[in-house]
Scaffold this active site. Structure first.
Site, PDB file in Angstrom:
ATOM      1  N   GLU A   1       0.849  -1.205   0.000  1.00 65.05           N
ATOM      2  CA  GLU A   1       0.000   0.000   0.000  1.00 65.05           C
ATOM      3  C   GLU A   1       0.880   1.249   0.000  1.00 65.05           C
ATOM      4  O   GLU A   1       2.097   1.187   0.115  1.00 65.05           O
ATOM      5  CB  GLU A   1      -0.915   0.038   1.233  1.00 65.05           C
ATOM      6  CG  GLU A   1      -2.369  -0.315   0.951  1.00 65.05           C
ATOM      7  CD  GLU A   1      -3.106   0.741   0.140  1.00 65.05           C
ATOM      8  OE1 GLU A   1      -2.480   1.743  -0.277  1.00 65.05           O
ATOM      9  OE2 GLU A   1      -4.312   0.562  -0.102  1.00 65.05           O
TER      10      GLU A   1
ATOM     11  N   ASN B   1     -10.565   4.698   1.066  1.00 62.19           N
ATOM     12  CA  ASN B   1      -9.521   4.550   0.057  1.00 62.19           C
ATOM     13  C   ASN B   1      -9.631   5.664  -0.977  1.00 62.19           C
ATOM     14  O   ASN B   1     -10.441   6.577  -0.856  1.00 62.19           O
ATOM     15  CB  ASN B   1      -9.646   3.179  -0.636  1.00 62.19           C
ATOM     16  CG  ASN B   1      -8.626   2.184  -0.124  1.00 62.19           C
ATOM     17  OD1 ASN B   1      -7.453   2.489   0.010  1.00 62.19           O
ATOM     18  ND2 ASN B   1      -9.081   0.964   0.164  1.00 62.19           N
TER      19      ASN B   1
ATOM     20  N   ASP C   1      -9.741   0.788  -4.750  1.00 59.98           N
ATOM     21  CA  ASP C   1      -8.712   0.844  -3.711  1.00 59.98           C
ATOM     22  C   ASP C   1      -7.990   2.184  -3.846  1.00 59.98           C
ATOM     23  O   ASP C   1      -8.632   3.212  -3.976  1.00 59.98           O
ATOM     24  CB  ASP C   1      -7.785  -0.367  -3.818  1.00 59.98           C
ATOM     25  CG  ASP C   1      -7.141  -0.729  -2.490  1.00 59.98           C
ATOM     26  OD1 ASP C   1      -6.449   0.131  -1.912  1.00 59.98           O
ATOM     27  OD2 ASP C   1      -7.314  -1.864  -2.020  1.00 59.98           O
TER      28      ASP C   1
END
Length: 282
Positions: free
Chosen positions: A14, A142, A192
């Site tokens: 991430e 997100n 995401d």
């Protein structure tokens, strides 16, 4: 076609970041509690001792990190992590998730339940020492990113499969009500991480779909790129000398017997130039 940028498999990759002063990509393995990078032939890693997920650059040697306990400053030379702002003590069941610097030198970051408990997530903004909660009631916040002129913010709730657009005032604070930018429920897509290019297009990684997709400011899909067999694509960022590389983190989390493609970090050459990540001012 994407190419492998780094073979170290992240359980939950991430928070991809391009540092313009260092000319270097950084990204996190949230569940591995570390920050990773590549610089020439070197593959440095910074063990953090806690979950961290997003960063903004402060100067050549320091990053501001969103962690499970709040915000902290990382000295890249020494590896020292210094707390800067703490979440309330009651938030121990939370961790940080997505985050990105805005065009006004602030830093947006999100929290969520460590087991993705419904509705306990939130999005905050840090600006020159002040932290305000902007949105709550989210499950997996997100897609935090910003229009080129800094007057629009985007964010999503992966669990609800919706990306919102939020107008911002001249100081970068929300003005008026958010509006739905993308309703991805009909397509079964799970938004995401996301980033905006120089033309205002939003590049969104879709968890579980093995792809990153670009949407015009009018919410029309213009490009789709598959990511070399990786299923859980989690966060894109533009980088490289001309900002035409798109780094993509991926994850192994939730996969049974994942193959080697899962969790690696990938790089795409893209036809539209990105924007530099702004500096965060403490």
């Amino acid at each position: 076609m994407s190419q492998i940028f780094d073979t170290r498999a992240c359980e939950l990759g991430e928070g991809a970041l391009w540092h313009p002063l260092r000319q270097q990509f950084f990204w996190f393995d949230i569940l591995g509690c570390k920050l990773l990078s590549r610089h020439g032939d070197a593959s440095p890693a910074w063990p953090l001792g806690k979950m961290a997920s997003a960063a903004g650059w402060l100067n050549a040697a320091h990053l501001l990190l969103a962690t499970e306990t709040g915000l902290a400053v990382l000295d890249l030379d020494s590896g020292q992590l210094t707390p800067h702002w703490r979440l309330p003590a009651s938030a121990t069941a939370l961790r940080s998730n997505d985050g990105r610097a805005d065009r006004h030198h602030g830093f947006w970051f999100s929290t969520m339940g460590k087991q993705a408990e419904p509705g306990v997530g939130a999005i905050y903004r840090y600006l020159r020492g002040e932290v305000r909660q902007l949105f709550d009631g989210l499950t997996i916040p997100n897609s935090i990113c910003f229009s080129p002129d800094g007057r629009q913010a985007y964010f999503s709730d992966t669990a609800r499969q919706i990306v919102w657009r939020q107008a911002l005032d001249a100081q970068g604070w929300p003005a008026g009500e958010r509006e739905v930018f993308l309703d991805l429920v009909p397509e079964g897509l799970n938004p995401d991480g996301a980033v905006v290019d120089a033309e205002g297009g939003l590049w969104c990684a879709h968890w579980g779909a093995g792809a990153v997709m670009r949407y015009s400011p009018e919410a029309q899909r213009t490009h789709t790129f598959s990511v070399r067999g990786a299923l859980h694509v989690s966060c894109p960022v533009f980088g490289g000398p001309d900002l035409r590389g798109l780094l993509l983190t991926t994850a192994r989390e939730g996969l049974t017997d994942p193959d080697p493609a899962q969790g690696m970090t990938y790089l795409l050459d893209v036809p539209i130039q990105g924007l530099p990540e702004p500096r965060v001012i403490l």
